[in-house]
Design an enzyme around this catalytic site. Structure first.
Site, PDB file in Angstrom:
ATOM      1  N   LYS A 348       0.831  -1.191   0.000  1.00 22.03           N
ATOM      2  CA  LYS A 348       0.000   0.000   0.000  1.00 22.03           C
ATOM      3  C   LYS A 348       0.869   1.246   0.000  1.00 22.03           C
ATOM      4  CE  LYS A 348      -0.462   0.706   4.996  1.00 22.03           C
ATOM      5  NZ  LYS A 348      -1.375   0.729   6.143  1.00 22.03           N
ATOM      6  N   ALA A 380     -10.427   2.629   8.989  1.00 21.59           N
ATOM      7  CA  ALA A 380     -10.767   1.476   8.143  1.00 21.59           C
ATOM      8  C   ALA A 380     -10.511   1.714   6.660  1.00 21.59           C
ATOM      9  CB  ALA A 380     -12.213   1.045   8.363  1.00 21.59           C
TER      10      ALA A 380
END
Length: 457
Positions: A348, A380
């Site tokens: 990521k 989240a």
């Protein structure tokens, strides 16, 4: 009585009595002091006199004499003994840096026939016969009744200081230990300041500070600092802060030149306020333990055992454990090893705080049930992006496991709309009001309770 160091090759006529002392390095000297009274050792072992060791200088001689006075129960610095399987250890404290301990076999410690020991006069001429089965007068109030064969209950050894906002984890810990929280007044002033008053006596006890359950992190930390300071000033022997989610753990290093190392500062403030030990769960970075000094202990527990049991009980086939970033690779490897399945890694890129995007996946997830394993779910964003990427790559059901579920901002709404079947978190953080049905909590109170028993046993 001849007092000998453990491991000495010299002959010891009393093998069931051993004396360990950091200064015991020279040979014995049969130097007797006739003015010393007889020593009655609560039961069958009674001796007429004490022989002192001859030392190279007067300072060392005085230290041993003080220790021997402790053995005859005549010194003020005798401290509580500890029972082991086959011997009894009585620590000895001195005003100097030297320290030691008397080691006695457990069989030599006998409870007298009378229910309450008879304390005789401290005057040598009034100590009476050593065969009368009575104990000599204790000039130290710090000697525990454990020496008479009566062990303390856990409730007598510890005190639990509750939080202003009681959490389910706190209730479970108190229930597991069978200890009620100490009467404590905690309130907020109109200007937001916190007031703490521990109304029960905690002198000489191990004090455990329950995790603060408020929504404001800074208020929670200030409550912990104040409770620790109050406990120390009230005479607590040890102060242990239970912080399953260690606040500011994600600020353990500097990314830009003008940033603080907030995790280090939090550690320093805890120590300054009087905390001796911290019990936490799954630190965001293992290097945080290096912030603690030698006299400040961090006990780190893992949520892996409870997560493993929960997943095994669901009997999910074709499992693969996925790490949502490179930093959590080791964590995912450990869970995959416990579940005997494969692992995958998502790469990521973080654009700014609380915002990240999944860019690539390492591993084959096609046709498999995925478990994303992370330490913290905050907004989240990372988890939902990872779940969508796994779904696009052909994954079946997707589960999320995390140690700490913060669920800040629109986290619950994101999780509700994401292709995620379940979100499993521990009860380290008080859940938000009206949680979504996907969120499941597993209890870590048993691990914390066992740790408390080990610390204060």
């Amino acid at each position: 009585m001849l007092i000998s160091p453990i491991g000495s090759s010299s002959f010891n006529p009393l093998p069931h009595v051993k004396f360990a002392h950091s200064r015991c390095k020279t040979e014995f000297a049969q130097q007797s002091f006739s003015n010393k009274p007889s020593c009655n050792l609560i039961g069958q072992y009674c001796y007429p006199k004490i022989n002192y060791r001859k030392y190279d200088n007067l300072k060392q001689s005085a230290q041993l004499k003080e220790a021997a006075d402790c053995f005859s129960f005549g010194a003020h610095n005798l401290v509580s003994p500890t029972f082991f399987d086959d011997f009894l250890e009585i620590p000895l404290r001195s005003q100097s840096s030297a320290s030691g301990a008397l080691l006695l076999p457990a069989s030599s410690v006998r409870l007298p026939a009378f229910s309450r020991p008879e304390f005789r006069s401290s005057s040598p001429k009034n100590w009476g016969s050593p065969f009368q089965g009575a104990t000599q007068k204790f000039r130290s109030r710090s000697l525990s009744r454990n020496f008479l064969g009566q062990s303390k209950n856990l409730e007598d050894k510890i005190s639990i200081i509750p939080s202003i906002y009681q959490t389910g984890l706190e209730q479970n810990i108190e229930s597991n230990l069978g200890v009620k929280p100490a009467q404590t007044e905690i309130k907020k002033f109109k200007n937001g300041e916190t007031y703490i008053n521990i109304e029960e006596d905690v002198r000489g006890k191990d004090v455990y500070l329950m995790p603060a359950g408020g929504e404001n992190v800074n208020d929670n930390l200030m409550e912990t600092y104040l409770k620790a300071d109050a406990a120390k000033r009230a005479g607590a022997q040890k102060v242990v802060a239970i912080m399953p989610n260690f606040d500011y753990a994600r600020q353990e290093r500097r990314v830009k030149a003008g940033e603080p190392i907030s995790a280090k500062l939090n550690m320093d403030l805890l120590k300054t306020s009087g905390v001796d030990e911290v019990i936490t769960t799954d630190l965001h970075a293992q290097a945080i333990e290096g912030f603690a000094s030698n006299d400040f202990k961090i006990t780190q527990l893992e949520s892996l055992p409870v997560m493993k049991e929960y997943i095994k009980n669901k009997n999910i086939p074709d499992l693969i454990v996925v790490s949502p970033d490179l930093g959590g690779t080791k964590r995912a490897e450990n869970l995959a090893a416990e579940l005997n399945c494969e692992k995958a890694i998502i790469h990521k890129h973080r654009y700014k705080h609380n915002e990240a995007c999944a860019e690539n996946i390492i591993g084959d997830v096609n046709g498999k049930n995925c478990i994303i394993y992370d330490d913290i779910i905050d907004t989240a964003g990372t988890i939902c992006a990872a779940a969508q990427m796994l779904k696009d790559c052909g994954a079946k059901d997707i589960y999320v496991c995390a140690s700490h579920g913060l669920f800040n901002g629109s986290a619950q709404e994101r999780l509700q709309n994401a292709p995620i079947k379940e979100v499993i978190v521990t009860n380290s953080v008080q859940p938000k009001s009206n949680p979504i049905d996907k969120i499941k909590q597993v209890d870590i109170s048993a691990q914390i309770s066992d740790t408390i028993r080990k610390i204060s046993s």
